[in-house]
Design a protein around this motif. Structure first.
Motif, PDB file in Angstrom:
ATOM      1  N   PRO A 121       0.827  -1.218   0.000  1.00 43.16           N
ATOM      2  CA  PRO A 121       0.000   0.000   0.000  1.00 43.16           C
ATOM      3  C   PRO A 121       0.855   1.259   0.000  1.00 43.16           C
ATOM      4  O   PRO A 121       1.943   1.300   0.603  1.00 43.16           O
ATOM      5  CB  PRO A 121      -0.812  -0.133   1.297  1.00 43.16           C
ATOM      6  CG  PRO A 121      -0.829  -1.599   1.598  1.00 43.16           C
ATOM      7  CD  PRO A 121       0.487  -2.125   1.120  1.00 43.16           C
ATOM      8  N   GLU A 122       0.389   2.294  -0.689  1.00 41.51           N
ATOM      9  CA  GLU A 122       1.146   3.546  -0.791  1.00 41.51           C
ATOM     10  C   GLU A 122       1.388   4.192   0.565  1.00 41.51           C
ATOM     11  O   GLU A 122       2.387   4.895   0.753  1.00 41.51           O
ATOM     12  CB  GLU A 122       0.414   4.516  -1.718  1.00 41.51           C
ATOM     13  CG  GLU A 122       0.398   4.067  -3.174  1.00 41.51           C
ATOM     14  CD  GLU A 122      -0.259   5.090  -4.069  1.00 41.51           C
ATOM     15  OE1 GLU A 122      -0.654   6.166  -3.557  1.00 41.51           O
ATOM     16  OE2 GLU A 122      -0.389   4.832  -5.284  1.00 41.51           O
ATOM     17  N   ASP A 123       0.483   3.984   1.507  1.00 45.05           N
ATOM     18  CA  ASP A 123       0.633   4.619   2.815  1.00 45.05           C
ATOM     19  C   ASP A 123       1.358   3.734   3.822  1.00 45.05           C
ATOM     20  O   ASP A 123       1.375   4.016   5.022  1.00 45.05           O
ATOM     21  CB  ASP A 123      -0.739   5.019   3.367  1.00 45.05           C
ATOM     22  CG  ASP A 123      -1.684   3.831   3.538  1.00 45.05           C
ATOM     23  OD1 ASP A 123      -1.324   2.711   3.105  1.00 45.05           O
ATOM     24  OD2 ASP A 123      -2.791   4.016   4.093  1.00 45.05           O
ATOM     25  N   ALA A 124       1.983   2.641   3.323  1.00 45.94           N
ATOM     26  CA  ALA A 124       2.709   1.751   4.227  1.00 45.94           C
ATOM     27  C   ALA A 124       3.961   2.446   4.754  1.00 45.94           C
ATOM     28  O   ALA A 124       4.557   3.275   4.066  1.00 45.94           O
ATOM     29  CB  ALA A 124       3.090   0.466   3.498  1.00 45.94           C
ATOM     30  N   PRO A 125       4.392   2.127   5.966  1.00 49.92           N
ATOM     31  CA  PRO A 125       5.609   2.750   6.517  1.00 49.92           C
ATOM     32  C   PRO A 125       6.851   2.353   5.723  1.00 49.92           C
ATOM     33  O   PRO A 125       6.895   1.290   5.101  1.00 49.92           O
ATOM     34  CB  PRO A 125       5.657   2.211   7.949  1.00 49.92           C
ATOM     35  CG  PRO A 125       4.847   0.956   7.925  1.00 49.92           C
ATOM     36  CD  PRO A 125       3.773   1.179   6.915  1.00 49.92           C
ATOM     37  N   GLU A 126       7.862   3.177   5.750  1.00 52.01           N
ATOM     38  CA  GLU A 126       9.088   2.936   4.989  1.00 52.01           C
ATOM     39  C   GLU A 126       9.956   1.855   5.618  1.00 52.01           C
ATOM     40  O   GLU A 126      10.851   1.318   4.954  1.00 52.01           O
ATOM     41  CB  GLU A 126       9.891   4.241   4.861  1.00 52.01           C
ATOM     42  CG  GLU A 126       9.232   5.271   3.971  1.00 52.01           C
ATOM     43  CD  GLU A 126       9.042   4.767   2.555  1.00 52.01           C
ATOM     44  OE1 GLU A 126       9.997   4.172   2.002  1.00 52.01           O
ATOM     45  OE2 GLU A 126       7.944   4.940   2.003  1.00 52.01           O
ATOM     46  N   SER A 127       9.719   1.553   6.868  1.00 51.61           N
ATOM     47  CA  SER A 127      10.480   0.504   7.538  1.00 51.61           C
ATOM     48  C   SER A 127       9.567  -0.239   8.497  1.00 51.61           C
ATOM     49  O   SER A 127       8.435   0.196   8.758  1.00 51.61           O
ATOM     50  CB  SER A 127      11.676   1.101   8.286  1.00 51.61           C
ATOM     51  OG  SER A 127      11.240   2.013   9.279  1.00 51.61           O
ATOM     52  N   GLY A 128      10.055  -1.352   9.005  1.00 49.24           N
ATOM     53  CA  GLY A 128       9.218  -2.150   9.884  1.00 49.24           C
ATOM     54  C   GLY A 128       8.268  -3.024   9.080  1.00 49.24           C
ATOM     55  O   GLY A 128       8.434  -3.227   7.877  1.00 49.24           O
ATOM     56  N   ASN A 129       7.249  -3.524   9.748  1.00 44.90           N
ATOM     57  CA  ASN A 129       6.302  -4.406   9.081  1.00 44.90           C
ATOM     58  C   ASN A 129       5.305  -3.624   8.234  1.00 44.90           C
ATOM     59  O   ASN A 129       4.897  -2.512   8.589  1.00 44.90           O
ATOM     60  CB  ASN A 129       5.543  -5.245  10.113  1.00 44.90           C
ATOM     61  CG  ASN A 129       6.318  -6.482  10.511  1.00 44.90           C
ATOM     62  OD1 ASN A 129       7.546  -6.494  10.462  1.00 44.90           O
ATOM     63  ND2 ASN A 129       5.602  -7.530  10.879  1.00 44.90           N
TER      64      ASN A 129
END
Length: 579
Positions: A534-542
């Motif tokens: 998803p475009e709004d997913a965080p850049e790091s982590g899960n």
């Protein structure tokens, strides 16, 4: 730290939700009035499975009494695609001897008239591509010498083999998945076909048809790469004990209609467009094969890029590497003025001799790619598929004729055949590649020249999903699709004839929430664009992973890098014709 190696994320630490082998093994048969009984059941209608069917039926044709004893259906072939060959893809330049042995009344000219062969190799060239514009021709390495071999389409060959099998008396069940191996008292006694007509959530739809137990005296597993029943059988019968783990490659292929014939077979060995640094772990090469269609007069070219699934940069994409490679002047000159007419992708087993499991179990045999019979050093596997299928047919005929239950002699016959001999000679040639191309070069050359004597002993592997992944910058070099020479993944899937219905059950198993490194690996690796972040997913982590499973062309690569491809509903997936 759990899930990491040298600070990188390891996909194997995030296993998919699969209960194997329990999910793929059925204990005992349904009552006699609820099952179908056949003589021999073959799972997979590719070149290996159909070679087994063709050879067994050749022998039965001269033994009508034994043929009659096998009932109304002496041989049944279960193929999940819409037609045999529909999911089959390879380069392919084949050594002709096993084909000539299986079909002795056919000449090479007959092969071309049938539409599965496209010309004998008379010229060949091997190039290094040090940059995006340069090429350096080198002497052809021994493992790449193809003079006298034949360029073929394995999809078209399978369709020919299907026709011959049906004429001989086989019952070909296309659009039929085999979802469970049936085991009773330690012996394989049949397979169960998959349900049809279930919705996304598994609910029966108006056209629902339940699967059926298919009882057989013997079963041949010819599922090709990553078969669910093959994997379950290996675990159930401990067939990989004392073997090395299997490792995998991914090939993406296109067929072009070109205005000028290509007069030679070409391979390139990089280093461009791959990164030489062992940090990236990128190892691969290309092929460009001439194909003359004698029926239409068309000049065609098969072009493909194949890579080890051992790489570490999550943004590595074999599909996009192929698009980039086509912009090299060597390739551009061949394709100039042409038209892309086919595309496909397939994973292939690369472990070779030490990674092959035990090939027999009570009541069943493994053939072809299902058994890992590929010599990736020579880019050769089709003749091993045909040879192993032929031998399997002969072994099962002998067992039926003698009334014996054991078919373990198959192991010895494969070992003493062209398949066993050739794979043994390169038994230690490929393992050094897990250290990167630069370090591997001398060891590979020594192994090939010595025919496996050096280095001595048995070199070890590790599984591809145990490689630590990081998010690198490989994706920055990929070209933007121009829809003339370079294409995106979805337009490529479109021309495969993929007809998976939108409300089909999901046949891909992955964790839906994984570290970004794993999600990026799946996103870039998949040649069909199945996985999205998803475009709004965080850049790091899960991050969450979106699975567009109806795009899937069932290449199998996901299973090498932390997920699992399982059997789809029969009829789903691509419909390859000339790959």
């Amino acid at each position: 730290m759990a899930g990491s190696s040298n600070g990188r994320v390891v996909p194997a630490a995030y296993p998919p939700p699969v209960d194997s082998p329990r999910e793929f093994i059925k204990r005992g048969l349904d009552p006699e009035d609820e099952l179908i009984e056949v003589g021999v059941a073959i799972v997979g209608g590719g070149t290996a499975g159909l070679a087994a069917a063709n050879r067994l039926l050749q022998l039965l044709a001269d033994d009508p009494e034994l043929m009659e004893s096998l009932g109304e259906v002496p041989v049944a072939v279960l193929e999940k695609a819409k037609t045999c060959g529909g999911h089959t893809l390879s380069g392919a330049v084949v050594r002709p001897e096993p084909l000539q042995e299986l079909y002795p009344d056919m000449t090479r000219e007959d092969w071309r008239k049938e539409g599965f062969a496209f010309g004998e190799v008379t010229k060949e060239a091997v190039y290094l591509t040090p940059t995006s514009k340069a090429k350096v021709r080198i002497p052809t390495p021994p493992n790449f010498k193809n003079h006298g071999n034949e360029v073929i389409s394995v999809a078209a060959l399978a369709r020919y083999q299907q026709r011959i099998a049906e004429e001989q008396g086989a019952y070909i069940l296309t659009e039929t998945s085999a979802t469970q191996l049936i085991v009773d008292e330690g012996r394989v006694v049949g397979v169960r076909s998959g349900d049809k007509g279930r919705g996304k959530d598994g609910q029966p739809l108006g056209n629902f048809e339940p699967g059926t137990d298919i009882k057989a005296r013997y079963v041949i597993l010819a599922e090709g790469c990553w078969g669910s029943l093959t994997g379950a059988a290996i675990r159930e019968f401990d067939l990989d004990r004392d073997r090395e783990p299997q490792v995998w490659e991914l090939g993406v292929k296109e067929v072009w209609k070109v205005p000028r014939p290509l007069d030679r077979l070409i391979h390139t060995m990089g280093p461009w467009p791959l990164k030489l640094s062992s940090k990236y772990g990128q190892v691969g090469g290309t092929w460009i094969y001439p194909m003359k269609d004698e029926r239409t007069g068309d000049d065609l070219v098969s072009i493909g890029f194949v890579m080890e699934l051992e790489y570490a940069d999550a943004t590595t994409s074999v599909h996009d590497m192929l698009q980039l490679f086509k912009l090299h002047p060597l390739v551009r000159g061949i394709l100039e003025g042409g038209e892309r007419v086919a595309w496909g992708a397939k994973a292939l087993p690369g472990g070779g001799y030490w990674s092959m499991p035990k090939l027999s179990m009570p009541g069943a045999l493994l053939v072809g790619d299902a058994a890992g019979m590929v010599d990736t050093m020579a880019l050769k596997g089709v003749h091993h598929c045909i040879n192993s299928g032929k031998i399997a047919g002969e072994v099962i005929y002998d067992a039926l004729k003698a009334g014996e239950d054991s078919i373990e002699i198959y192991e010895e016959k494969i070992e003493n055949s062209i398949t066993g001999r050739e794979l043994y000679e390169v038994r230690n040639a490929r393992q050094p590649l897990q250290q990167g191309m630069i370090k591997a070069g001398p060891a590979i050359g020594m192994s090939i020249l010595s025919k496996g004597k050096l280095p001595p002993g048995r070199l070890k592997w590790h599984k591809n999903d145990e490689k630590g992944m990081f998010i690198g910058k490989t994706a920055e070099i990929y070209p933007r699709p121009d829809n003339r020479y370079t294409f995106d993944k979805l337009s490529s899937v479109f021309i495969t004839g993929n007809a998976t219905r939108d409300d089909a059950p999901n046949h891909i198993r992955v964790r839906r929430n994984v570290p970004r490194e794993v999600a990026e690996t799946w996103k870039w690796m998949c040649p069909a664009g199945v996985y999205e972040i998803p475009e709004d997913a965080p850049e790091s982590g899960n991050v969450d992973v979106i699975v567009n499973y109806t795009n899937c062309v069932q290449c199998g690569a996901i299973t090498a890098k932390g997920g699992r491809l399982t059997t789809p509903e029969g009829g789903d997936g691509p419909l390859y014709t000339i790959t």
